[in-house]
Design an enzyme around this catalytic site. Structure first.
Site, PDB file in Angstrom:
ATOM      1  N   ARG A  85     -32.511  36.293 -35.554  1.00  0.00           N
ATOM      2  CA  ARG A  85     -31.872  35.130 -34.954  1.00  0.00           C
ATOM      3  C   ARG A  85     -32.845  33.978 -34.636  1.00  0.00           C
ATOM      4  O   ARG A  85     -32.538  32.811 -34.826  1.00  0.00           O
ATOM      5  CB  ARG A  85     -31.198  35.630 -33.666  1.00  0.00           C
ATOM      6  N   ASP A 141     -24.750  39.645 -35.011  1.00  0.00           N
ATOM      7  CA  ASP A 141     -25.588  40.320 -34.030  1.00  0.00           C
ATOM      8  C   ASP A 141     -24.739  41.284 -33.229  1.00  0.00           C
ATOM      9  O   ASP A 141     -23.568  41.044 -33.014  1.00  0.00           O
ATOM     10  CB  ASP A 141     -26.191  39.256 -33.096  1.00  0.00           C
ATOM     11  N   ASP A 148     -30.673  39.948 -20.838  1.00  0.00           N
ATOM     12  CA  ASP A 148     -31.518  40.888 -21.588  1.00  0.00           C
ATOM     13  C   ASP A 148     -31.935  42.090 -20.745  1.00  0.00           C
ATOM     14  O   ASP A 148     -32.430  43.077 -21.289  1.00  0.00           O
ATOM     15  CB  ASP A 148     -32.765  40.176 -22.136  1.00  0.00           C
TER      16      ASP A 148
HETATM   17  C1  UD1 Z   1     -31.873  33.557 -26.295  1.00  0.00           C
HETATM   18  C2  UD1 Z   1     -32.717  34.805 -26.376  1.00  0.00           C
HETATM   19  C3  UD1 Z   1     -31.904  36.034 -25.988  1.00  0.00           C
HETATM   20  C4  UD1 Z   1     -31.257  35.835 -24.623  1.00  0.00           C
HETATM   21  C5  UD1 Z   1     -30.470  34.525 -24.587  1.00  0.00           C
HETATM   22  C6  UD1 Z   1     -29.893  34.205 -23.225  1.00  0.00           C
HETATM   23  C7  UD1 Z   1     -34.258  34.331 -28.143  1.00  0.00           C
HETATM   24  C8  UD1 Z   1     -34.749  34.653 -29.502  1.00  0.00           C
HETATM   25  N1  UD1 Z   1     -33.177  34.971 -27.732  1.00  0.00           N
HETATM   26  O1  UD1 Z   1     -30.841  33.685 -27.270  1.00  0.00           O
HETATM   27  O2  UD1 Z   1     -32.779  37.160 -25.939  1.00  0.00           O
HETATM   28  O3  UD1 Z   1     -30.368  36.900 -24.376  1.00  0.00           O
HETATM   29  O4  UD1 Z   1     -31.331  33.431 -24.979  1.00  0.00           O
HETATM   30  O5  UD1 Z   1     -30.899  34.215 -22.278  1.00  0.00           O
HETATM   31  O6  UD1 Z   1     -34.855  33.547 -27.436  1.00  0.00           O
HETATM   32  N2  UD1 Z   1     -23.741  29.545 -27.623  1.00  0.00           N
HETATM   33  C9  UD1 Z   1     -22.710  28.847 -28.188  1.00  0.00           C
HETATM   34  N3  UD1 Z   1     -23.021  27.813 -29.040  1.00  0.00           N
HETATM   35  C10 UD1 Z   1     -24.309  27.461 -29.326  1.00  0.00           C
HETATM   36  C11 UD1 Z   1     -25.358  28.203 -28.733  1.00  0.00           C
HETATM   37  C12 UD1 Z   1     -25.050  29.243 -27.873  1.00  0.00           C
HETATM   38  O7  UD1 Z   1     -21.534  29.134 -27.947  1.00  0.00           O
HETATM   39  O8  UD1 Z   1     -24.523  26.514 -30.087  1.00  0.00           O
HETATM   40  C13 UD1 Z   1     -23.412  30.667 -26.706  1.00  0.00           C
HETATM   41  C14 UD1 Z   1     -23.867  32.017 -27.248  1.00  0.00           C
HETATM   42  O9  UD1 Z   1     -22.906  32.565 -28.111  1.00  0.00           O
HETATM   43  C15 UD1 Z   1     -24.027  32.830 -25.977  1.00  0.00           C
HETATM   44  C16 UD1 Z   1     -24.508  31.783 -24.966  1.00  0.00           C
HETATM   45  O10 UD1 Z   1     -24.174  30.521 -25.517  1.00  0.00           O
HETATM   46  O11 UD1 Z   1     -22.785  33.327 -25.569  1.00  0.00           O
HETATM   47  C17 UD1 Z   1     -25.998  31.833 -24.701  1.00  0.00           C
HETATM   48  O12 UD1 Z   1     -26.696  31.673 -25.902  1.00  0.00           O
HETATM   49  P1  UD1 Z   1     -28.174  31.071 -25.950  1.00  0.00           P
HETATM   50  O13 UD1 Z   1     -28.633  30.743 -24.589  1.00  0.00           O
HETATM   51  O14 UD1 Z   1     -28.182  30.006 -26.983  1.00  0.00           O
HETATM   52  O15 UD1 Z   1     -29.001  32.333 -26.464  1.00  0.00           O
HETATM   53  P2  UD1 Z   1     -29.984  32.394 -27.697  1.00  0.00           P
HETATM   54  O16 UD1 Z   1     -30.868  31.203 -27.707  1.00  0.00           O
HETATM   55  O17 UD1 Z   1     -29.230  32.750 -28.914  1.00  0.00           O
END
Ligand code: UD1
Length: 460
Positions: free
Chosen positions: A136, A160, A348
């Site tokens: 990811r 995922d 996490d």
């Molecule tokens: C990162 C971390 C992950 C952690 C998460 C939240 C990395 C590689 N991974 O994941 O370990 O669990 O932060 O602390 O750094 N979302 C949307 N649209 C978007 C982006 C996100 O709907 O464009 C949603 C996601 O589906 C999720 C939530 O927002 O439900 C949080 O996601 P996000 O904070 O973006 O997590 P990651 O960056 O993917």
């Protein structure tokens, strides 16, 4: 001695070993790490055999954060020349990110915990090859490529096990900066003749979207104001590195981040922030096994709520400038949790909270607010004898006085580590399968566990 690990001593296997024993241990672990990369790349499955009933005791030092180093490696694309990252974790995702950067034209050297990225004058804008699909965090190249090349084509990572992870906020953020974006043939595509600063408000403080907007806005023309930005320590780490490359970012670690675009960035040398999730895993492992573990290499404020919850569960928690000690003398008490973006309780660490609640005295309710399907782990805990009921995004755990060993399967990095912790307190021998997930995020996990008194073996 206990406080030494919180200043700067060996990164695994403390106990009583001297400097040369430490070096031998480190070199052995590094050879295993290289072999593991090979084994994973050729697709050989490994498992951990965990003997239950041991109490963890000693000290351990965490390396740099996985969730930071991968983004910092991607940010190195923003400046021609050699960027050096220190304190990098020896985990599988680092060589995976090396493959992604090499596919874009960089040269990457990994020497133990130091990663050097040599970025050429011009990089490819297309990251739509297999290495990108494998994890990811590779999507972190989207912002830097859009900023540097005016175009980015980045393959979407596969599904995922923790729920749907769309990129809509990444895309709309880049669009606010003047890019056009769409999804095409399994890749996210962004194009922009030039990026211009803008006011951007996120619907949710997404870590990944905040990072991609930051790494694009640093080279945009004018000022970007990002509201409802993620506040995680890894975001602050990224901003610190970008500022040391010549970027003009203010407000990192708060909800409003201001970025004044500059024409050019230069390479830098940066030390990756300690991994709060790995540190939190050790804290929960100490509490679950009624152990006594000192963890170094981490600012305790990055784990404030997780440590406060452990105190509520009955642990004795002492904090130092760069570390903490967790001691648990009796059975943990039930505590409720809600996962939330930082500074809330980290999603996490939710499997570790479930593990502790599973053997606590009383009933706990754990609510997952960040990812929709992160309770797959609970099915494996049921196999170990936990008494749990899932209802939507809540799980209720009625603590049992012991877990009972069996075969269980990791579905993601943190669930895998959570199962190992559960195995430590189950009676008999627990076999944790699909440990390549754990290897993606936990450097030298087996070696560190065993140095703290556990009996865990990696087998094929
Ligand atoms: C990162 C971390 C992950 C952690 C998460 C939240 C990395 C590689 N991974 O994941 O370990 O669990 O932060 O602390 O750094 N979302 C949307 N649209 C978007 C982006 C996100 O709907 O464009 C949603 C996601 O589906 C999720 C939530 O927002 O439900 C949080 O996601 P996000 O904070 O973006 O997590 P990651 O960056 O993917």
């Amino acid at each position: 001695m206990l406080e030494d690990v919180c200043k700067g001593s060996p990164s695994y296997g403390e106990s009583s070993c001297g400097e040369s024993a430490y070096r031998r241990g480190r070199d052995r672990a590094r050879r295993r790490y290289r072999r593991r990369i090979f084994i994973t790349l050729v697709g050989v499955k490994e498992r951990f055999v965990v003997q239950g009933g041991t109490r963890l005791q000693g000290s351990v030092r965490v390396a740099g954060a996985k969730n930071s180093v991968l983004k910092l490696m991607a940010a190195a694309l923003l400046a021609e020349g050699t960027t050096t990252l220190n304190n990098c974790p020896e985990i599988l995702d680092v060589p995976l990110m090396r493959k992604v950067l090499e596919g874009l034209g960089c040269e990457v050297d990994i020497e133990g915990t130091v990663v050097r990225i040599h970025t050429p004058a011009s990089v490819s804008s297309r990251a739509d090859f297999d290495a990108v699909r494998q994890f990811r965090a590779s999507v972190a190249v989207l912002g830097p490529l859009t900023a540097r090349c005016g175009e980015a084509v980045v393959a979407l990572p596969g599904g995922d096990a923790i729920g749907s992870r769309p990129l809509d906020m990444h895309q709309s953020g880049l669009e606010k900066l003047g890019a056009r974006t769409h999804i095409e043939h399994g890749a996210v595509v962004a194009r922009a003749e030039r990026l211009t600063g803008a006011k951007i408000g996120l619907d949710f403080p997404s870590v990944g979207a905040t990072e991609n907007i930051l790494t694009a806005a640093v080279l945009a023309e004018g000022r970007t104001v990002l509201e409802n930005a993620a506040r995680e320590p890894e975001i602050v780490d990224l901003c610190d590195m970008l500022n040391s490359m010549g970027a003009q970012i203010q407000g990192a670690g708060t909800s409003t981040v201001t970025i004044d675009g500059v024409d050019k960035l230069h390479p830098t040398e940066h030390t990756v922030v300690g991994d709060r999730i790995v540190a939190g895993t050790w804290a929960y492992a100490a509490a679950m096994t009624r152990g006594d573990v000192t963890v170094g290499g981490i600012a305790p404020r990055h784990l404030h709520l997780a440590l406060a919850k452990l105190k509520n569960a009955g642990a004795n928690v002492e904090t130092f400038e760069q570390g903490f000690r967790v001691r648990m003398d009796g059975r943990p008490q039930a505590v409720d949790y809600q996962t939330l973006p930082f500074p809330g309780f980290p999603t996490d660490l939710q499997p570790m909270a479930i593990g502790l609640a599973a053997i606590a005295e009383g009933t706990s309710v754990i609510t997952e607010n960040v990812f929709e399907s992160r309770f797959r782990f609970v099915d494996e805990m049921l196999r170990l004898g936990a008494d749990a009921t899932v209802d939507g995004h809540h799980v209720m755990l009625r603590g049992v006085d012991h877990l009972s060993s069996t075969d269980v399967w990791s579905s993601d990095i943190r669930a895998g580590a959570g199962l190992v912790l559960a195995g430590l307190v189950a009676d008999g021998e627990t076999v944790v399968h699909d440990v390549e997930h754990i290897d993606r995020g936990y450097p030298h996990f087996v070696e560190q566990l065993n140095a703290l008194g556990a009996h865990v073996e990696r087998v094929r």
